[in-house]
Design a protein around this motif. Structure first.
Motif, PDB file in Angstrom:
ATOM      1  N   HIS A  83       0.862  -1.200   0.000  1.00  0.00           N
ATOM      2  CA  HIS A  83       0.000   0.000   0.000  1.00  0.00           C
ATOM      3  C   HIS A  83       0.885   1.232   0.000  1.00  0.00           C
ATOM      4  O   HIS A  83       1.529   1.554   0.996  1.00  0.00           O
ATOM      5  N   HIS A  85       1.841   5.162  -2.475  1.00  0.00           N
ATOM      6  CA  HIS A  85       1.395   6.133  -3.474  1.00  0.00           C
ATOM      7  C   HIS A  85       2.619   6.609  -4.241  1.00  0.00           C
ATOM      8  O   HIS A  85       3.373   7.460  -3.756  1.00  0.00           O
ATOM      9  N   ALA A 241      -1.988   2.640  -4.327  1.00  0.00           N
ATOM     10  CA  ALA A 241      -3.316   2.676  -3.714  1.00  0.00           C
ATOM     11  C   ALA A 241      -4.169   3.831  -4.236  1.00  0.00           C
ATOM     12  O   ALA A 241      -4.502   4.763  -3.499  1.00  0.00           O
ATOM     13  N   LYS A 295      -9.866   1.007  -5.340  1.00  0.00           N
ATOM     14  CA  LYS A 295      -9.592   1.570  -4.019  1.00  0.00           C
ATOM     15  C   LYS A 295     -10.753   2.467  -3.610  1.00  0.00           C
ATOM     16  O   LYS A 295     -11.143   3.372  -4.336  1.00  0.00           O
ATOM     17  N   HIS A 377      -5.248  -0.597   5.745  1.00  0.00           N
ATOM     18  CA  HIS A 377      -4.914  -0.081   7.094  1.00  0.00           C
ATOM     19  C   HIS A 377      -5.485  -0.988   8.186  1.00  0.00           C
ATOM     20  O   HIS A 377      -4.757  -1.355   9.080  1.00  0.00           O
ATOM     21  N   ASP A 440       2.543   2.880   3.027  1.00  0.00           N
ATOM     22  CA  ASP A 440       1.704   4.034   2.715  1.00  0.00           C
ATOM     23  C   ASP A 440       2.556   5.255   2.348  1.00  0.00           C
ATOM     24  O   ASP A 440       2.133   6.388   2.557  1.00  0.00           O
TER      25      ASP A 440
END
Ligand SMILES: [Zn+2]
Length: 543
Positions: A83, A85, A241, A295, A377, A440
């Motif tokens: 996960h 970006h 994500a 997502k 999460h 993340d």
């Protein structure tokens, strides 16, 4: 006895001559993450695949075969961040990361310096401020007006769930004392009802929509920059994500140009036209880019008190967070996804958001299944809800560094009862629920060694607290490695081709400068990648 590859070759009807390896890694300390053969000294590669794993593979060496003696260096599978970006990381690599900045004044100085280098009126944007670095008080528009009144400024909080605007940006967005909070968002106001400059969750959109969009060339540059950084850090796979049409187009072009040192499993960003097109035509599955998931975002984040809870925040009794997507919408999309061969990956932080997602998923899934839906999460779970994950074969996609970043204030936000089900990886593992790990990034730093370390220590970089935070929820070091490799592959339907060092899988592996499984825990974050191999090619090597 025939070497295993020859047997395989016979089984597959491949002539034995085709089975000499292109190269053989020898004299290595290999942790395969294959429970059937956990350790080995050697691995052989042909084209982009591993063809054999063992202690002595010299029988596979032909006259053209390169033999690489690693002199005992440690080799592990390429790490998978489940996960993250990539565009966010690319943007961050182009600007300064405000994550560790400890005062508002220092951020203001950065904004002033950025403004000085840009024509009047041009935006200053930045990322990753964190008010918990300076005692928890939210900053204000006035702090930025003092240094850049002539132009709009918008700085995103470290979790992406709040933004800090100056007055010029608020004005451009049309935000006045009378502007109502948009659905799923909050305009933070002072005692007089005046907007302070802090916009939580969807309220950020009021300002964000005024920022000129990135050009396609910028998107492509940022994705390439981020992918190179991933290769340097030992990531061979990233689950992106939430992607846009332009992101996908940029990925396809970079891959076609042979410039892309990473495999991306991209989640379609939200229930929009891109999703509807994919739902119509079905998944796109490739060696370097796969699109087979959507997502969704159920709630906000804990740091900005936007995570949706059943009861108010323990440190803000007037607030219990925000739901951003309804149960009905999640269930509707989940049914379409399940029917069309897509996975659903829904961001859920608070206990109310998690239960809502679980209810929507179970309605669509109806018990055990092979759809591999994920909760992104899966952070604060009411204790009875863990079983719902198991009963519906739902994957927990967690970020171990979120626990060690949030441990400073999570108990204050949640109180003692709720915190028992927070960042509770052992509770998932005990129920046999797959736990994929990620960072993340750019919310957390992209270095996966930090995530491996946090997963089995639950300590900060200084080794605090001494036993680890909520120590009973630690993973073992082996489970931590699995969560960053094979479980990530599983969470993407890719465990047959990625996630471990096994014959038939992609030759995606790392050479490390230390033994990740035996090094003292505090040294682990400093492990460096000597080489990253992707499909048998070294896409990164220490200079
Ligand atoms: Zn995220």
């Amino acid at each position: 006895m025939l070497p295993i590859v020859a047997l395989l070759a016979v089984a597959l009807g491949i002539p034995a001559a085709a089975q000499t390896a292109d190269f053989i890694i020898e004299n290595a300390n290999i942790y395969t993450v294959n429970p059937g053969q956990p350790k080995a000294r050697s691995l052989a590669v042909k084209a982009d695949k591993i063809v054999a794993v063992g202690n002595d593979l010299s029988s596979l060496a032909g006259p053209q075969t390169r033999r690489i003696n690693l002199h005992g260096a440690t080799v592990i599978p390429g790490l998978i961040d489940a996960h993250a970006h990539l565009r966010g990381l690319g943007g961050l690599l182009e600007s300064r990361d405000l994550r560790h900045v400890a005062t508002i004044a220092e951020i203001a100085a950065y904004v002033q310096q950025q403004a000085a280098g840009k024509p009047a009126g041009e935006w200053v944007i930045g990322r990753n401020w964190d008010q918990t670095n300076w005692g928890g008080k939210f900053p204000a528009a006035a702090d930025l007006d003092a240094v850049a009144a002539d132009r709009p400024v918008f700085l995103t909080r470290v979790d992406g769930h709040a933004g800090w605007a100056n007055t010029r940006a608020l004005t451009l967005a049309g935000i006045t004392n009378q502007t109502p909070d948009p659905p799923g968002g909050k305009i933070v106001r002072d005692a007089q009802g005046k907007a302070t400059g802090i916009l939580v969750d969807r309220a950020q959109g009021l300002v964000r929509s005024k920022i000129p969009p990135s050009t396609f060339a910028q998107i492509k540059r940022q994705l390439e920059l981020a992918a190179r950084e991933c290769a340097r850090l030992g990531l061979t796979g990233v689950h992106d994500a939430g992607v846009s049409r332009d992101d996908l187009q940029a990925y396809r072009e970079l891959i076609r140009e042979g410039k892309f040192p990473l495999r991306v499993w991209a989640m379609i960003g939200g229930d929009g036209p891109l999703w509807r097109e994919f739902a119509e035509r079905g998944p796109e599955i490739g060696d370097f880019l796969t699109v087979r998931s959507i997502k969704l975002v159920a709630d906000g984040a804990l740091g900005s008190r936007g995570a949706a809870l059943w009861q108010p925040y323990s440190d803000d009794k007037s607030n219990s967070g925000l739901m951003l997507t309804s149960r009905e919408d999640i269930e509707r999309i989940a049914r379409v996804a399940a029917a069309k061969g897509f996975q659903v990956c829904t961001h859920a932080i608070g206990d109310r958001a998690n239960r809502t997602v679980l209810d929507a998923y179970s309605a669509a899934l109806g018990g055990k299944n092979e759809k591999r839906f994920r909760v992104e999460h899966a952070q604060v779970i009411s204790l009875p809800d863990f079983k719902t994950f198991a009963d519906n074969s739902i994957i927990a996609s967690v970020q171990s560094t979120h626990a060690t970043s949030d441990m400073r204030w999570a108990a204050a936000r949640l109180g003692p009862d709720r915190v028992a089900g927070a960042y509770a990886w052992r509770r998932f593992l005990n129920l046999g629920i797959p736990v994929a790990n990620g960072s993340d990034f750019p919310v957390e730093e992209p270095n996966p060694m930090l995530g491996l370390y946090a997963a089995f220590t639950r300590q900060d970089a200084q080794g605090q607290p001494p036993q680890g935070w909520m120590a009973d929820q630690k993973m073992t070091r082996q489970e931590a490695l699995e969560s960053w490799t094979l479980s990530g592959a599983y969470a993407a339907f890719e465990e047959k081709v990625k996630g471990s060092i096994e014959p038939g899988k992609f030759a995606d592996f790392l050479v490390l400068d230390r033994d990740v499984m035996t090094v003292p825990p505090l040294e682990l974050p400093a492990i460096r990648i000597k080489a990253t191999y992707l499909g048998g090619k070294a896409v990164y090597q220490t200079p």
